[in-house]
Design a protein around this motif. Sequence first.
Motif, PDB file in Angstrom:
ATOM      1  N   LEU A 186       0.829  -1.207   0.000  1.00 11.69           N
ATOM      2  CA  LEU A 186       0.000   0.000   0.000  1.00 11.69           C
ATOM      3  C   LEU A 186       0.866   1.260   0.000  1.00 11.69           C
ATOM      4  O   LEU A 186       0.630   2.194  -0.768  1.00 11.69           O
ATOM      5  CB  LEU A 186      -0.938  -0.004   1.212  1.00 11.69           C
ATOM      6  CG  LEU A 186      -2.074  -1.024   1.178  1.00 11.69           C
ATOM      7  CD1 LEU A 186      -2.843  -1.016   2.487  1.00 11.69           C
ATOM      8  CD2 LEU A 186      -3.019  -0.731   0.008  1.00 11.69           C
ATOM      9  N   VAL A 187       1.868   1.282   0.866  1.00 14.97           N
ATOM     10  CA  VAL A 187       2.727   2.467   0.957  1.00 14.97           C
ATOM     11  C   VAL A 187       3.495   2.684  -0.340  1.00 14.97           C
ATOM     12  O   VAL A 187       3.589   3.808  -0.843  1.00 14.97           O
ATOM     13  CB  VAL A 187       3.712   2.336   2.144  1.00 14.97           C
ATOM     14  CG1 VAL A 187       4.736   3.476   2.120  1.00 14.97           C
ATOM     15  CG2 VAL A 187       2.962   2.346   3.460  1.00 14.97           C
ATOM     16  N   SER A 188       4.023   1.603  -0.906  1.00 12.48           N
ATOM     17  CA  SER A 188       4.802   1.743  -2.144  1.00 12.48           C
ATOM     18  C   SER A 188       3.925   2.229  -3.290  1.00 12.48           C
ATOM     19  O   SER A 188       4.361   3.055  -4.105  1.00 12.48           O
ATOM     20  CB  SER A 188       5.472   0.414  -2.519  1.00 12.48           C
ATOM     21  OG  SER A 188       4.513  -0.565  -2.899  1.00 12.48           O
ATOM     22  N   MET A 189       2.679   1.741  -3.365  1.00 10.26           N
ATOM     23  CA  MET A 189       1.795   2.171  -4.447  1.00 10.26           C
ATOM     24  C   MET A 189       1.428   3.643  -4.315  1.00 10.26           C
ATOM     25  O   MET A 189       1.427   4.392  -5.295  1.00 10.26           O
ATOM     26  CB  MET A 189       0.526   1.311  -4.467  1.00 10.26           C
ATOM     27  CG  MET A 189       0.756  -0.117  -4.931  1.00 10.26           C
ATOM     28  SD  MET A 189       1.508  -0.232  -6.570  1.00 10.26           S
ATOM     29  CE  MET A 189       0.214   0.479  -7.580  1.00 10.26           C
ATOM     30  N   VAL A 190       1.118   4.084  -3.089  1.00 13.00           N
ATOM     31  CA  VAL A 190       0.789   5.495  -2.864  1.00 13.00           C
ATOM     32  C   VAL A 190       1.977   6.381  -3.220  1.00 13.00           C
ATOM     33  O   VAL A 190       1.836   7.414  -3.892  1.00 13.00           O
ATOM     34  CB  VAL A 190       0.360   5.729  -1.397  1.00 13.00           C
ATOM     35  CG1 VAL A 190       0.249   7.228  -1.107  1.00 13.00           C
ATOM     36  CG2 VAL A 190      -0.968   5.048  -1.118  1.00 13.00           C
ATOM     37  N   LEU A 191       3.168   5.974  -2.785  1.00 13.73           N
ATOM     38  CA  LEU A 191       4.368   6.767  -3.063  1.00 13.73           C
ATOM     39  C   LEU A 191       4.713   6.766  -4.545  1.00 13.73           C
ATOM     40  O   LEU A 191       5.196   7.768  -5.077  1.00 13.73           O
ATOM     41  CB  LEU A 191       5.544   6.240  -2.240  1.00 13.73           C
ATOM     42  CG  LEU A 191       5.467   6.480  -0.731  1.00 13.73           C
ATOM     43  CD1 LEU A 191       6.664   5.865  -0.025  1.00 13.73           C
ATOM     44  CD2 LEU A 191       5.377   7.974  -0.430  1.00 13.73           C
ATOM     45  N   GLN A 192       4.482   5.639  -5.221  1.00 11.50           N
ATOM     46  CA  GLN A 192       4.758   5.609  -6.663  1.00 11.50           C
ATOM     47  C   GLN A 192       3.843   6.561  -7.424  1.00 11.50           C
ATOM     48  O   GLN A 192       4.260   7.199  -8.382  1.00 11.50           O
ATOM     49  CB  GLN A 192       4.604   4.189  -7.197  1.00 11.50           C
ATOM     50  CG  GLN A 192       5.786   3.278  -6.865  1.00 11.50           C
ATOM     51  CD  GLN A 192       5.643   1.903  -7.468  1.00 11.50           C
ATOM     52  OE1 GLN A 192       5.609   1.752  -8.685  1.00 11.50           O
ATOM     53  NE2 GLN A 192       5.549   0.888  -6.624  1.00 11.50           N
ATOM     54  N   ILE A 193       2.593   6.654  -6.993  1.00 13.61           N
ATOM     55  CA  ILE A 193       1.665   7.599  -7.627  1.00 13.61           C
ATOM     56  C   ILE A 193       2.125   9.033  -7.374  1.00 13.61           C
ATOM     57  O   ILE A 193       2.172   9.860  -8.292  1.00 13.61           O
ATOM     58  CB  ILE A 193       0.235   7.388  -7.093  1.00 13.61           C
ATOM     59  CG1 ILE A 193      -0.299   6.027  -7.555  1.00 13.61           C
ATOM     60  CG2 ILE A 193      -0.693   8.507  -7.574  1.00 13.61           C
ATOM     61  CD1 ILE A 193      -1.610   5.635  -6.910  1.00 13.61           C
TER      62      ILE A 193
END
Length: 264
Positions: free
Chosen positions: A175-182
């Motif tokens: 979840l954190v990686s996806m939010v940060l990638q966006i």
Amino acid sequence: MNVVISVFGLTKYFHDIKLLLVVSVIVGFSGSFISLLLSKTIAIHSVNAQIITTPQNATEKWLLNTVANQANQWNLAMPQVAIYSSSVPNAFATGPTRNKSLIALSTGLLEGMTQDEVEAVLAHEMAHVGNGDMVTMTLIQGVINTFVFFAANKIAEIIASSQNNRALERGIHYLVSMVLQILFGFLASLIVLWFSRHREYRADACAARLVGAPKMIAALQRLKGDSSDLPEGLTAFGIASDSKDSLLATHPSLDNRIARLRGM
């Protein structure tokens, strides 16, 4: 790729900086290069363009001769030339390499511009091909994707590592990686868009040197009042411009492009 990495629990190895960097490069460049390799096929099908193999009329014959002449001046292989049906005047160039390219023009552009103006548009698109803009854009996007993936997953790994539950750790990491990638992806896209605007100025200048600034200025003036109707993935490659300058624009405004040419 993010889902596969998460499902198979590969994120637990991301504490190794070297391994994370290798994975980041693979993820970062794979999509960009696949898009580049398929760019002509995607473009042709997106706008239902018809490649001119044997000219059917004087206009098509003139187009092929003009493109061939400009390609010779750039010392390039002859690009494929295509026409697609659209009332909006536009044109674009794409292709995996400088010598395997495609230049496409809309019927609206051919019908609404003089021969001199069409020649300038062709010169502009040929400049994109000659300057290797498609490959350069791919490399820039790949590098940016790599750093986005690397930074997002490294930060996510640090945050998730505080959890004792393995399943919870993997979920938080994802979840954190996806939010940060966006988030990082949006910020990084500003760099790509800056380069996109820069290459338009450069293509205009190259076209002006090839066919003369007055022709290029006249072509850009003819585009005023029109907006691109190309699919989103092709918008950055079209000659039609945004109406005003913006950090999120793929093109400089027509007024600024014309002013640059007048100042040459």
